[in-house]
Design a protein around this motif. Structure first.
Motif, short mmCIF file in Angstrom:
data_model
loop_
_atom_site.label_atom_id
_atom_site.label_comp_id
_atom_site.label_asym_id
_atom_site.label_seq_id
_atom_site.Cartn_x
_atom_site.Cartn_y
_atom_site.Cartn_z
N ASP A 24 0.94 -1.22 -0.30
CA ASP A 24 -0.08 -0.05 0.14
C ASP A 24 0.94 1.14 0.09
O ASP A 24 1.84 1.45 1.07
CB ASP A 24 -0.93 -0.08 1.25
CG ASP A 24 -1.85 -1.19 1.31
OD1 ASP A 24 -1.99 -1.80 0.22
OD2 ASP A 24 -2.75 -1.27 2.12
N GLY A 25 0.88 2.27 -1.03
CA GLY A 25 1.46 3.27 -1.16
C GLY A 25 2.89 3.06 -1.40
O GLY A 25 3.81 4.12 -1.18
N GLN A 26 3.41 1.81 -1.58
CA GLN A 26 4.75 1.41 -1.86
C GLN A 26 5.25 0.95 -2.96
O GLN A 26 6.27 0.25 -3.09
CB GLN A 26 5.22 0.54 -0.51
CG GLN A 26 5.05 1.18 0.82
CD GLN A 26 6.09 2.28 1.07
OE1 GLN A 26 7.38 1.86 0.78
NE2 GLN A 26 5.68 3.26 1.53
N SER A 27 4.45 0.91 -4.09
CA SER A 27 4.58 0.16 -5.36
C SER A 27 5.85 0.66 -6.07
O SER A 27 6.55 0.12 -6.74
CB SER A 27 3.20 0.13 -6.11
OG SER A 27 2.96 1.50 -6.46
N ALA A 28 6.00 2.19 -6.11
CA ALA A 28 7.19 2.54 -6.58
C ALA A 28 8.57 2.08 -6.13
O ALA A 28 9.43 1.68 -6.53
CB ALA A 28 6.94 4.19 -6.74
N GLY A 112 -4.61 -8.84 -1.73
CA GLY A 112 -4.41 -8.96 -0.36
C GLY A 112 -5.43 -8.62 0.42
O GLY A 112 -6.62 -8.07 0.03
N ASP A 113 -5.33 -7.90 1.80
CA ASP A 113 -6.07 -7.52 2.82
C ASP A 113 -6.65 -6.30 2.36
O ASP A 113 -7.74 -5.81 2.63
CB ASP A 113 -5.26 -7.41 4.04
CG ASP A 113 -5.27 -8.67 4.79
OD1 ASP A 113 -6.07 -9.53 4.75
OD2 ASP A 113 -4.16 -8.84 5.78
N ARG A 114 -5.88 -5.28 1.80
CA ARG A 114 -6.33 -4.05 1.35
C ARG A 114 -7.30 -4.03 0.30
O ARG A 114 -8.35 -3.62 0.38
CB ARG A 114 -5.12 -2.95 0.96
CG ARG A 114 -5.58 -1.49 0.44
CD ARG A 114 -6.40 -0.88 1.70
NE ARG A 114 -7.02 0.33 1.00
CZ ARG A 114 -6.38 1.47 1.08
NH1 ARG A 114 -5.01 1.48 1.84
NH2 ARG A 114 -6.66 2.59 0.60
N ALA A 134 -2.58 -13.09 -3.09
CA ALA A 134 -1.45 -12.68 -3.55
C ALA A 134 -0.90 -11.64 -2.76
O ALA A 134 0.05 -10.86 -3.12
CB ALA A 134 -2.14 -12.06 -4.92
N GLY A 135 -1.54 -11.18 -1.70
CA GLY A 135 -1.04 -10.02 -0.92
C GLY A 135 0.33 -10.59 -0.10
O GLY A 135 0.65 -11.69 -0.16
N ASP A 169 -8.55 -4.83 8.82
CA ASP A 169 -7.96 -3.63 8.44
C ASP A 169 -6.74 -3.72 9.31
O ASP A 169 -6.60 -3.37 10.41
CB ASP A 169 -8.81 -2.53 8.88
CG ASP A 169 -8.27 -1.09 8.25
OD1 ASP A 169 -7.45 -1.13 7.35
OD2 ASP A 169 -8.63 -0.05 9.04
N VAL A 170 -5.44 -3.95 8.37
CA VAL A 170 -4.19 -3.76 8.98
C VAL A 170 -3.49 -2.45 8.52
O VAL A 170 -3.57 -2.07 7.56
CB VAL A 170 -3.37 -4.80 8.48
CG1 VAL A 170 -2.03 -4.92 9.09
CG2 VAL A 170 -4.03 -6.31 8.80
#
Length: 366
Positions: A24-28, A112-114, A134-135, A169-170
């Motif tokens: 989450d927010g870390q793909s780049a 995944g969870d998100r 797949a998370g 929600d993690v």
């Protein structure tokens, strides 16, 4: 015939092998570290295992679904949503709303969870949902245990009962800093077959559990071989081993230790493979996720099939307290390499105390 709404989160799971503990927010950043997208492959693996053409598919364009269906040899589908590029949570929710409007019987997602949370936001309890795992973590109980199990559940949709299953929600920022902060987000309706649908994670903190962790740590520290590399997986039980050695653990990451010293902290797959080149004599110490029973493939993707093969499957050490094992009747492996998962065999010996072990059955849903 069952009508299925199908979508893929293309970036799901990319953070695992590169030690980001989530995407989450870390793909780049995951791509910068050399991460390889894995969700599409996991989805293709599931859909390719479906027998026959007994499903009517609704999906999203390009990487959010259409490409996967084509790669799985499915050529009859309807594209109901065209996402932005890059895709995001808003696309997942919009696609699910389009599926509901089309009257689908089941929403299948790969992520995944998100992703599970975003699907639940849009779908609620109006129709059943099912996740192809797949998370990185997948603490929610809405996922099949592996892609093959997902194929079976999709094929039998409408015939099998559904149950209320937790969507969790993690907090990924907290997770990256070593704190597991999770809350119950809601209950989704999920097709359920024993040994096909995973359970929710449980955390065990009773006094006896703490004593058992200390006993396990004492035993593992006692049998450590000089000059061997020890790859220590995530979890509170494995963290106690590090503490027994006088070392600071990465509670939700993977550390590498040799001769009582940390040689890599919060290591990614690439680092572990390099260390194994330098120190081929190695052991891997992991603990299954409580209640879910996953030994490999959940929260420890840094310990990849390549890492396991290089260290040697015979050098895998599994540890768990008696309380955790009592609540975890079955074990699973979902490394992403089906052949390796089969090589693990039908059971594993699990160290559960000082010079004490239990043999636990491993289920291979295929």
């Amino acid at each position: 015939m069952t009508t299925v709404g199908f979508l893929v989160n293309p970036i799901a799971g990319m953070g695992g092998a590169v030690a980001l503990a989530g995407t989450d927010g870390q793909s780049a950043e995951a791509l910068r570290r050399g991460a390889v997208p894995r969700a599409a492959d996991r989805a293709v693996q599931a859909l390719s295992a479906l027998p026959g053409q007994d499903v009517e598919w609704c999906t999203c364009a390009a990487p959010m679904g259409e490409d996967v269906l084509a790669a799985a040899g499915i050529d009859h589908y309807t594209v109901l949503y065209r996402p932005a590029v890059p895709t995001g949570a808003a696309d997942t929710k919009a696609a699910c709303r389009a599926f509901l409007a089309a009257g689908v019987d089941l929403v299948v997602f790969c992520g995944g969870d998100r992703t599970a949370r975003d699907v639940f936001d849009a779908v609620g309890r109006e129709v059943p949902i099912l996740g192809i795992p797949a998370g990185v973590k997948m603490y929610s109980a809405v996922f099949a245990v592996n892609p093959a199990a997902a194929a079976d559940l999709i094929h039998r949709a409408g015939e099998v009962p559904c149950r209320d299953s937790e969507v969790m929600d993690v907090d990924e920022e907290a997770y990256r800093s070593g704190r597991l902060t999770a809350r119950l987000y809601g209950y989704a309706c999920v097709p359920y077959i024993a040994e096909r649908t995973q359970g929710g994670k449980q955390v065990f903190e009773q006094q006896d559990e703490e004593r058992a962790k200390n006993d396990i740590a004492a035993f593992i520290a006692e049998i450590m071989i000089p000059d061997a590399l020890y790859i220590i997986g995530a979890g509170s039980t494995t963290a106690r081993i590090m503490e027994r050695l006088g070392l600071l653990p990465t509670l939700l990451g993977v550390d590498a230790v040799r001769n009582g010293e940390v040689v890599a902290r919060n290591a990614d797959e690439r680092t572990l493979l390099t260390l194994l080149d330098e120190h081929p004599r190695a052991k891997i110490v992991v603990s299954p996720i409580g209640a879910q029973g996953f030994v490999l493939g959940r929260g420890n993707q840094q310990i990849s099939p390549a890492v396991i093969r290089k260290a040697g499957l015979q050098n895998l050490i599994v540890v768990a307290t008696p309380g955790k094992l009592a609540a975890t009747p079955l074990l699973y492996v979902d490394s992403g390499d089906v052949a390796l998962d089969r090589e693990v065999g039908d059971s594993l010996q699990v160290v559960s105390g000082y010079r004490i072990a239990q043999r636990k059955r491993i289920v291979h849903p295929e």
